[in-house]
Design a protein around this motif. Sequence first.
Motif, short mmCIF file in Angstrom:
data_model
loop_
_atom_site.label_atom_id
_atom_site.label_comp_id
_atom_site.label_asym_id
_atom_site.label_seq_id
_atom_site.Cartn_x
_atom_site.Cartn_y
_atom_site.Cartn_z
N UNK A 106 0.81 -1.23 0.00
CA UNK A 106 0.00 0.00 0.00
C UNK A 106 0.84 1.27 0.00
N UNK A 107 2.12 1.17 0.30
CA UNK A 107 2.98 2.36 0.30
C UNK A 107 3.63 2.61 -1.05
N UNK A 108 3.50 1.67 -1.97
CA UNK A 108 4.09 1.83 -3.29
C UNK A 108 3.25 2.82 -4.10
N UNK A 109 3.95 3.78 -4.72
CA UNK A 109 3.25 4.84 -5.43
C UNK A 109 2.52 4.30 -6.67
N UNK A 110 3.13 3.34 -7.37
CA UNK A 110 2.47 2.77 -8.55
C UNK A 110 1.19 2.03 -8.16
N UNK A 111 1.24 1.32 -7.04
CA UNK A 111 0.05 0.61 -6.59
C UNK A 111 -1.04 1.60 -6.19
N UNK A 112 -0.67 2.66 -5.50
CA UNK A 112 -1.65 3.66 -5.09
C UNK A 112 -2.26 4.36 -6.30
N UNK A 113 -1.43 4.68 -7.28
CA UNK A 113 -1.95 5.34 -8.48
C UNK A 113 -2.90 4.42 -9.25
N UNK A 114 -2.55 3.15 -9.29
CA UNK A 114 -3.39 2.20 -10.03
C UNK A 114 -4.75 2.03 -9.34
N UNK A 115 -4.75 2.01 -8.01
CA UNK A 115 -6.00 1.86 -7.28
C UNK A 115 -6.85 3.12 -7.38
N UNK A 116 -6.20 4.27 -7.26
CA UNK A 116 -6.93 5.54 -7.30
C UNK A 116 -7.48 5.85 -8.70
N UNK A 117 -6.84 5.29 -9.71
CA UNK A 117 -7.32 5.54 -11.07
C UNK A 117 -8.58 4.76 -11.40
N UNK A 118 -8.93 3.78 -10.58
CA UNK A 118 -10.12 2.97 -10.81
C UNK A 118 -11.27 3.49 -9.96
N UNK A 119 -12.46 3.56 -10.54
CA UNK A 119 -13.61 4.10 -9.83
C UNK A 119 -13.97 3.23 -8.63
N UNK A 120 -13.86 1.93 -8.76
CA UNK A 120 -14.23 1.00 -7.69
C UNK A 120 -13.07 0.71 -6.75
N UNK A 121 -11.94 1.36 -6.95
CA UNK A 121 -10.80 1.15 -6.08
C UNK A 121 -10.15 -0.20 -6.21
N UNK A 122 -10.16 -0.77 -7.41
CA UNK A 122 -9.54 -2.07 -7.64
C UNK A 122 -8.19 -1.91 -8.32
N UNK A 123 -7.33 -2.89 -8.10
CA UNK A 123 -6.00 -2.89 -8.69
C UNK A 123 -6.07 -3.69 -9.99
N UNK A 124 -6.19 -2.98 -11.10
CA UNK A 124 -6.34 -3.60 -12.41
C UNK A 124 -5.04 -3.45 -13.19
N UNK A 125 -4.63 -4.55 -13.83
CA UNK A 125 -3.44 -4.53 -14.67
C UNK A 125 -3.74 -5.27 -15.97
N UNK A 126 -2.94 -5.02 -16.98
CA UNK A 126 -3.11 -5.73 -18.25
C UNK A 126 -2.24 -6.98 -18.23
N UNK A 127 -2.62 -7.91 -17.34
CA UNK A 127 -1.90 -9.17 -17.18
C UNK A 127 -2.87 -10.30 -16.89
N UNK A 128 -2.36 -11.52 -16.92
CA UNK A 128 -3.19 -12.72 -16.72
C UNK A 128 -2.48 -13.65 -15.76
#
Length: 356
Positions: A190-212
């Motif tokens: 939760x302290x990682x800036x990339x993780x925080x930006x990814x969560x904040x960029x989503x309306x539902x607060x989910x961590x979405x990535x283009x991976x499988x």
Amino acid sequence: MAAILPLPLALQARVRLAQGLWLLSWLLALVGGLTLLSSGHLLVQLRLLSPFLDPACSLPALPKAALAAGAAALGLGVLGAGATRAALDAARYPPWRGVLGPILLAGTVGGGGLLALAAGLALALPQGLDAALEKGLGAALDHYKDTEVPGHCNAKRQVDELQLGYQCCGRHGPRDWFAVQWISSRYLDPTDQDVMDQIQSNVEGRYLIDGVPFSCCNPHSPWPCLQRQLSSAQARPLSDPRQLGLNLWERGCHGVLLGHLRALAGTLGTLLGVTFFLQVLLLLGLRYLQTALEGLGGAIDGEGETQGYLFPGGLKEMLKSISQQGLCAQRPRPEEAPAEEAPDEEAPAEEAAAEA
């Protein structure tokens, strides 16, 4: 009233009819056994795939009805073989005379009803499968990350085994994983800036990535399995991001499972149709053989030509006969009937004396 659909049967015709029905009975028993195996296999597959099916859909009703219909057809085939075998010997047939009628009635009403129900469910199953898989797979992908949530702890393992076993990825393709958070929050910093930006960029607060997940990787691909940044051309300069099938399973699990279950249901529906056809032929043949032997007192080698039929008279006469038999059954027995008063034998003598 004349019999319905009469059929004259000479001695040779009666013997050939009994022999043909004996072979038909064992063929029906064989097809009934195959129906049992096919319906059992479909039931097992539905049980195994139940985590990816909507619980509101009652899909196991088809294999259960088919199991009962297959068991009824198998039993009717075995009983029909025994009855036709005994019909060829006048000494062995008398014990079957009293039970052949109930066997025909039970096979017509019970077996026919079960086969009709199972055939109807087989026709309706493909429509219910599509919606059940759509909802079930969507829920399974949503719970992939819930490895510590009670009730969904096994969702990750089940989805991975599904994708590896059926060589599929996502619900309709690999890009379905881009729209769900499939990484558990316990592995996110939760302290990682990339993780925080990814969560904040989503309306539902989910961590979405283009991976499988790793289970989407194709082990037969000559390319290394790249699970992350699949839509970025800079991350994979030597491959086209639009061609995910180079190292991933490109087919969605919805289409794979739908085709698999529809194939099983189609096979079962075909067996049910063949079973219904053979059962109708056997019941008609047994009825003609029964009525023909009744005309000869149960002896298939009786002299002369006899007549087999489906019903002894018209529908009106049949209903009237049944109602009369019911009324007769309700009458008191002779020993229970009230004794009538004996006629007075002295009355005529007294009248003669009076006249004199």
